[in-house]
Design a protein around this motif. Structure first.
Motif, PDB file in Angstrom:
ATOM      1  N   GLU A   4       5.913  49.098  -8.021  1.00  0.00           N
ATOM      2  CA  GLU A   4       4.861  48.064  -8.122  1.00  0.00           C
ATOM      3  C   GLU A   4       4.063  47.988  -9.147  1.00  0.00           C
ATOM      4  O   GLU A   4       3.504  47.007  -9.588  1.00  0.00           O
ATOM      5  N   ALA A   5       3.471  49.287  -9.850  1.00  0.00           N
ATOM      6  CA  ALA A   5       2.839  49.222 -11.084  1.00  0.00           C
ATOM      7  C   ALA A   5       3.159  48.614 -11.988  1.00  0.00           C
ATOM      8  O   ALA A   5       2.843  47.805 -13.050  1.00  0.00           O
ATOM      9  N   PHE A   6       4.666  48.729 -12.339  1.00  0.00           N
ATOM     10  CA  PHE A   6       5.267  48.035 -13.351  1.00  0.00           C
ATOM     11  C   PHE A   6       5.303  46.426 -13.269  1.00  0.00           C
ATOM     12  O   PHE A   6       4.840  45.861 -14.175  1.00  0.00           O
ATOM     13  N   ARG A   7       5.571  45.905 -11.910  1.00  0.00           N
ATOM     14  CA  ARG A   7       5.653  44.646 -11.682  1.00  0.00           C
ATOM     15  C   ARG A   7       4.210  43.986 -11.941  1.00  0.00           C
ATOM     16  O   ARG A   7       4.200  43.220 -12.518  1.00  0.00           O
ATOM     17  N   ALA A   8       3.401  44.875 -11.613  1.00  0.00           N
ATOM     18  CA  ALA A   8       1.888  44.129 -11.717  1.00  0.00           C
ATOM     19  C   ALA A   8       1.549  44.102 -13.350  1.00  0.00           C
ATOM     20  O   ALA A   8       0.874  43.052 -13.487  1.00  0.00           O
ATOM     21  N   ALA A   9       1.924  44.978 -14.088  1.00  0.00           N
ATOM     22  CA  ALA A   9       1.862  44.896 -15.491  1.00  0.00           C
ATOM     23  C   ALA A   9       2.954  44.207 -16.199  1.00  0.00           C
ATOM     24  O   ALA A   9       2.704  44.131 -17.340  1.00  0.00           O
ATOM     25  N   ALA A  10       4.053  43.995 -15.777  1.00  0.00           N
ATOM     26  CA  ALA A  10       5.203  43.443 -16.576  1.00  0.00           C
ATOM     27  C   ALA A  10       5.069  42.139 -17.419  1.00  0.00           C
ATOM     28  O   ALA A  10       5.511  42.106 -18.463  1.00  0.00           O
TER      29      ALA A  10
END
Length: 84
Positions: A4-10
């Motif tokens: 989720e953190a990756f998706r938020a920063a992608a």
């Protein structure tokens, strides 16, 4: 959570950081009552030492350092065209 953190920063992953570190220098300046224009940030001590060497040493100059000092000193002195 990591996914989720990756998706938020992608969408931001391809952006380069601020090379002048403006926000960091301003925050340091505010915290310590300094002029942000007089603060230099770099990518570690090697980067800062390289900036100093290239600023203050001219080709043919001699750069002094302690015999058992940081290994980077003679490297940045030579990179600036000076003699350690």
């Amino acid at each position: 959570m990591a996914i989720e953190a990756f998706r938020a920063a992608a969408d931001l992953l391809a952006l380069y950081p601020d090379g002048s570190a403006s926000r960091l220098r301003e925050a340091i300046g505010r915290r310590y009552g300094l002029d942000a224009a007089h603060i230099v940030c770099g990518n570690g001590s090697d980067d800062i030492l390289g900036l100093l060497a290239h600023t203050y040493l001219q080709p043919g100059d001699e750069g002094l350092y302690a015999q058992h000092g940081f290994l980077e000193y003679p490297i940045v002195i030579r990179a600036a065209g000076a003699f350690p």
